[in-house]
Design a protein around this motif. Structure first.
Motif, short mmCIF file in Angstrom:
data_model
loop_
_atom_site.label_atom_id
_atom_site.label_comp_id
_atom_site.label_asym_id
_atom_site.label_seq_id
_atom_site.Cartn_x
_atom_site.Cartn_y
_atom_site.Cartn_z
N THR A 155 -22.55 13.88 -41.67
CA THR A 155 -21.98 13.22 -42.07
C THR A 155 -20.47 12.62 -41.50
OG1 THR A 155 -20.71 14.91 -43.39
CG2 THR A 155 -23.38 14.64 -44.43
N ILE A 156 -19.84 11.73 -42.64
CA ILE A 156 -18.44 11.30 -42.34
C ILE A 156 -17.17 11.50 -43.29
CG2 ILE A 156 -19.21 9.14 -41.34
CD1 ILE A 156 -18.71 8.28 -43.85
N SER A 189 -17.23 9.65 -34.47
CA SER A 189 -17.73 11.48 -34.23
C SER A 189 -18.80 10.90 -34.85
CB SER A 189 -16.70 11.87 -34.69
OG SER A 189 -17.15 13.55 -35.13
N LEU A 190 -19.28 10.26 -35.89
CA LEU A 190 -20.67 10.43 -36.76
C LEU A 190 -21.43 10.05 -35.55
CD1 LEU A 190 -22.59 10.69 -39.47
CD2 LEU A 190 -21.87 8.17 -39.88
N VAL A 215 -11.36 3.30 -43.31
CA VAL A 215 -12.19 4.76 -42.66
C VAL A 215 -12.50 4.05 -41.15
CG1 VAL A 215 -15.05 4.73 -42.48
CG2 VAL A 215 -13.97 4.36 -44.49
N VAL A 257 -13.75 7.97 -37.03
CA VAL A 257 -14.53 8.80 -37.70
C VAL A 257 -16.17 8.28 -37.95
CG1 VAL A 257 -15.64 9.06 -40.07
CG2 VAL A 257 -12.73 9.28 -39.33
N TRP A 258 -16.17 7.24 -37.57
CA TRP A 258 -17.57 6.29 -37.26
C TRP A 258 -18.11 6.96 -35.71
CZ3 TRP A 258 -20.28 4.89 -40.66
CH2 TRP A 258 -19.45 3.56 -41.92
N GLY A 262 -19.65 12.84 -48.08
CA GLY A 262 -20.26 12.02 -47.29
C GLY A 262 -21.43 11.48 -47.11
#
Length: 455
Positions: free
Chosen positions: A166-167, A54-55, A47, A51-52, A176
């Motif tokens: 969500t991711i 952006s979340l 992951v 991604v983190w 997600g």
């Protein structure tokens, strides 16, 4: 950010448990699927930090006290070369700490309501069996700004727990979703040598603040204008005396394989119980309810009002508007609400585990529709649920359309769910989903509870 002026660093960590499968597409096809989740060469689930980031940025932007912080990430003057104030770690899970499952799907022809020819596809989902620990560092000039950022990040975790952010992919189908279970942080003074050593150290000595799951649930921050959402908790069940099945060709995890197998199995997903045990439980997929009930019935209503296109060749699709990225999309309410080929919709439905589910194998004989005789004595059988209850989580995101369109969708969903209540005005068995809906799949709503994000 001018790196030479940064004197303080907020080191923030949060433990999150995956409530649903993660669709972390790698861009490659799998051995048995059209897309595979992102992994390292040695098989670890990957992951990535983007991604983190952006979340967190999306979740922060929904909180009044987090919007300014979210705007500072990744927004730089075009004539300057600067360093990002936010840095997040990637997360890796060993092969024994997660499992993958195949999520089947099929595209439905909106004009005829039947599966498109050759439109069967499948995605790989990852189910983490252990918490995902997110770690980040945020640089500041003033200590007070770092303290405010710690509070804002804790508020963003409450937003994430609501399921609105969500991711990975598959937001519309409930993939997600994460449940934050703990948060901790420390503010480091870069002028102090001992504290500088903790900037990239694997362990931190002396956290300045900690919150557990109950602390995070009680926060309920102020939601920014235009960033609201609305949740429906729908308690439903299989109509008494009826059958239902979301079918798959694959038996459930750990099933006792018999000599004679059915042609189709009930669709199950791995679920972690409160005792920590992994169990395969029948589910009513969010995708099935979203498309077969909400989208189909609301589209039927919109067509009678002339507010929905029929297919890609319908003249109504000429009424297009450019979105924020400059792409043009259909402007009919059906496409705006439920998405089309060019953009996603504003409503999401998560998978619903079936509690107290009872299943049965149904054997049938294929009959020739002309002669009314059996065709070569060909028997086929399928596994169906004959009872059970499930709770659907429906979310409407008002921030994705800056007008009253999503509020109108909220009204339509509320009225549709009201019609599905037992002993309502709708004919018994009118609302169906799953396999063989010409004779099975009847469901009814037992109760509906609403949770607006802004009261």
């Amino acid at each position: 950010m001018d790196i030479t002026k940064q004197k303080y660093v907020l080191r923030f960590e949060a433990d999150c448990q995956a409530l649903t499968g993660l669709m972390l597409r790698s861009g490659r096809a799998g051995d048995f699927t059209d897309s595979s989740v992102e992994k390292t060469s040695d098989g670890r689930l990957f992951v990535n930090g983007y991604v983190w980031a952006s979340l967190l940025r999306r979740a922060l932007s929904r909180c009044t006290n987090g919007q300014k912080l979210a705007q500072e990430w990744g927004k730089y003057a075009p004539d300057k070369i600067e360093v990002a104030p936010f840095w997040s770690e990637s997360v890796f899970l060993r092969e024994r700490d997660y499992m993958t499952v195949v999520n089947p799907g099929i595209r439905i022809n909106r004009e005829w309501g039947a599966p498109e020819s050759g439109a069967l596809y499948s995605d790989e989902l990852a189910f983490p069996l252990v918490p995902l620990t997110f770690r980040c560092r945020v640089f500041f000039e003033e200590k007070s700004a770092a303290e405010a950022a710690a509070e804002a990040l804790c508020d963003s975790l409450w937003v994430i727990s609501e399921g609105i952010e969500t991711i990975g992919g598959g937001w519309s189908y409930g993939f997600g979703r994460l449940k934050p279970s703990a948060a901790r942080w420390v503010i480091l003074d870069l002028k102090e040598s001992a504290e500088r050593k903790q900037l990239w150290a694997s362990k931190v000595e002396g956290w300045h603040g900690k919150l557990d799951e109950m602390d995070l649930q009680r926060r309920e921050p102020e939601i920014a204008t235009g960033k609201a959402w609305h949740r429906f908790k729908v308690w439903a069940g299989i109509t008494e005396g009826q059958l239902l099945a979301i079918h798959t060709d694959v038996p459930e995890m750990g099933a006792d394989i018999q000599d004679e197998l059915p042609d189709a199995f009930i669709f199950t997903r791995p679920t972690i119980r409160e005792n920590g045990m992994l169990e395969a439980i029948p589910v009513v997929t969010g995708k099935a309810f979203r498309q077969a009930v909400l989208s189909r019935e609301i589209e039927r209503l919109l067509r009678t009002r002339g507010k929905a296109c029929l297919n890609t060749s319908d003249p109504k699709r000429e009424a297009t508007v450019p979105d924020a990225s400059g792409k043009r999309r259909c402007n009919c309410k059906r496409c705006l609400w439920f998405g089309d080929a060019d953009a996603g919709g504003v409503i999401a439905v998560g998978d619903a585990p079936v509690e107290e589910g009872v299943s049965q194998l149904i054997r049938r004989l294929q009959i020739c529709e002309h002669s009314r005789q059996s065709m070569n004595n060909k028997f086929f059988n399928g596994e169906y649920l004959t009872g059970g209850n499930f709770t659907l989580d429906v979310i409407i995101d008002h921030s994705r359309q800056q007008d009253t369109a999503s509020l109108e969708l909220e009204k339509e969903v509320r009225e549709l769910l009201g019609e599905m209540l037992k002993d309502s005005v709708a004919p018994p068995g009118w609302y169906r989903l799953g396999a063989t809906t010409t004779c099975t799949g009847q469901i009814e709503v037992r109760s509906v509870t609403e949770y607006p994000s802004i009261l």
